[in-house]
Design an enzyme around this catalytic site. Structure first.
Site, PDB file in Angstrom:
ATOM      1  N   CYS A 129       0.817  -1.219   0.000  1.00 49.03           N
ATOM      2  CA  CYS A 129       0.000   0.000   0.000  1.00 49.03           C
ATOM      3  C   CYS A 129       0.849   1.267   0.000  1.00 49.03           C
ATOM      4  O   CYS A 129       0.552   2.230  -0.724  1.00 49.03           O
ATOM      5  CB  CYS A 129      -0.952   0.000   1.189  1.00 49.03           C
ATOM      6  SG  CYS A 129      -0.154  -0.376   2.775  1.00 49.03           S
ATOM      7  N   HIS A 241      -2.983   6.539   4.559  1.00 47.86           N
ATOM      8  CA  HIS A 241      -1.534   6.609   4.738  1.00 47.86           C
ATOM      9  C   HIS A 241      -1.016   7.952   4.224  1.00 47.86           C
ATOM     10  O   HIS A 241      -1.473   8.459   3.190  1.00 47.86           O
ATOM     11  CB  HIS A 241      -0.832   5.510   3.942  1.00 47.86           C
ATOM     12  CG  HIS A 241      -0.999   4.128   4.496  1.00 47.86           C
ATOM     13  ND1 HIS A 241      -1.653   3.854   5.675  1.00 47.86           N
ATOM     14  CD2 HIS A 241      -0.569   2.924   4.011  1.00 47.86           C
ATOM     15  CE1 HIS A 241      -1.622   2.539   5.893  1.00 47.86           C
ATOM     16  NE2 HIS A 241      -0.973   1.959   4.899  1.00 47.86           N
TER      17      HIS A 241
END
Length: 340
Positions: A129, A241
């Site tokens: 990710c 994130h």
């Protein structure tokens, strides 16, 4: 005309997002099949305004499935990915198991869609990710000025570690307010009101495997000559994130040129005003498809340097969305064709 699509791991965070995104993007599916472990068999999951009944993976026959989206961990992918591929399904795997296999393309469609022309095993890997969102931002800059070196620090949400990690952040936060004892279970230290510079296992050189992944996956997908060093940090955020990225280039590039390139780049959305709140934070990116870029500025300590701030929904671009974009790219390139 359409496709039979199976989602393996449909009860998890990423699996549920896959179902949401398949519906939101109106993927041309004639049937969506939700699959999970036997303990989840018979449970219901949402697909748009419908409910799908979970089928057990250990007895499922992948014959007739066109696309199998795997979101259930490396062990499941190792055992069942080849079975699905051998049955004729194109497997798009979100785990780390196949990422560094030289015969398996590792793909972010905005970065290296041409690697899909090299499929050998009917298996395609989804990157880590943190790597995915970083490379969406780096690709247009690399094309223009050739990246020499990258220093990245990540601020990764707990959803990247799964449902139990999200529950732990919630329960620890509550415990602090009611003065209950805190016992870390999914993390090595308290995660509530704290940051932990440790994601995945430690390697012999002192880096963690998460940090190694960012290096190795960048080399496989973008350019093996890029020097990259990473520090990956878990932060008390549920979803989203963020990354602080310092880039050194071989060719001259100004912040104005970089901003213009990123504004036009696929998958990128520049929000960069030099004022209070003129940037994106993880809380604002949740549920969005874009990779957001803010704080674009020159690094005056090197000859050709820039700093950027990159934020994305890790359950989407970092996982579920990227997998479905891979499937869309297979269609757009004519690699997969719908059954009549």
């Amino acid at each position: 005309m359409g496709f039979r699509v199976a989602v393996v791991g449909a009860t998890g965070n990423v699996g549920r997002e896959m179902l949401n995104i398949l519906n939101e993007r109106e993927f041309p599916a004639t049937e969506i099949i939700a699959i999970a472990s036997r303990k989840s068999m018979g449970q219901k999951v949402d697909y748009g305004n419908k409910e799908l009944t979970i089928q057990a993976l250990d007895t499922f026959d992948f014959t007739g499935v066109n696309i199998a989206l795997f979101a259930a961990g490396s062990g499941v992918s190792k055992e069942y990915g080849p079975k699905a591929a051998d049955a004729g399904a194109m497997v798009i795997d979100n785990s780390s198991f196949y990422r560094m296999d030289p015969d398996v393309p590792l793909v972010v469609p905005e970065v290296n869609p041409h690697h899909l022309l090299k499929i050998k095993k009917n298996i395609i890997a989804n990157p880590n990710c943190s790597t995915a969102q970083m490379l969406v931002a780096l690709k247009p800059l690399h094309d223009a000025a050739v990246i020499k070196r990258v220093v990245v620090s990540t601020y990764q949400s707990v959803s990247g570690a799964g449902n139990a990690a999200m529950d732990e952040l919630f329960s620890q936060t509550r415990a602090i307010f009611v003065n209950d004892p805190i016992k870390p279970e999914n993390f090595t230290k308290q995660i509530a009101f704290n940051v932990i510079p440790h994601i995945d296992v430690f390697m012999d050189d002192g880096y963690t495997k998460e940090e190694w992944k960012m290096v190795a996956e960048t080399h496989k997908m973008l350019d093996p000559d890029i020097k990259l060093t990473a520090t990956c940090v878990r932060v008390p955020v549920f979803v989203g994130h963020a990354e602080s990225i310092n880039i050194e280039f071989k060719k001259e590039i100004t912040e104005k040129q970089a901003r213009a390139l990123l504004r036009e780049a696929p998958g990128c959305l520049v929000i960069d005003k030099r004022e209070d709140g003129g940037y994106i934070t993880p809380q604002e990116c949740v549920g969005d498809f874009a990779t957001f870029i803010s704080r674009i500025r020159e690094d005056k300590t090197v000859k050709n340097g820039l700093n950027i701030w990159v934020v994305s929904d890790n359950l989407r671009k970092g996982a579920a969305l990227n997998a479905i974009q891979i499937a869309e790219s297979l269609l757009n390139q004519g690699i997969l064709k719908a059954a009549a």
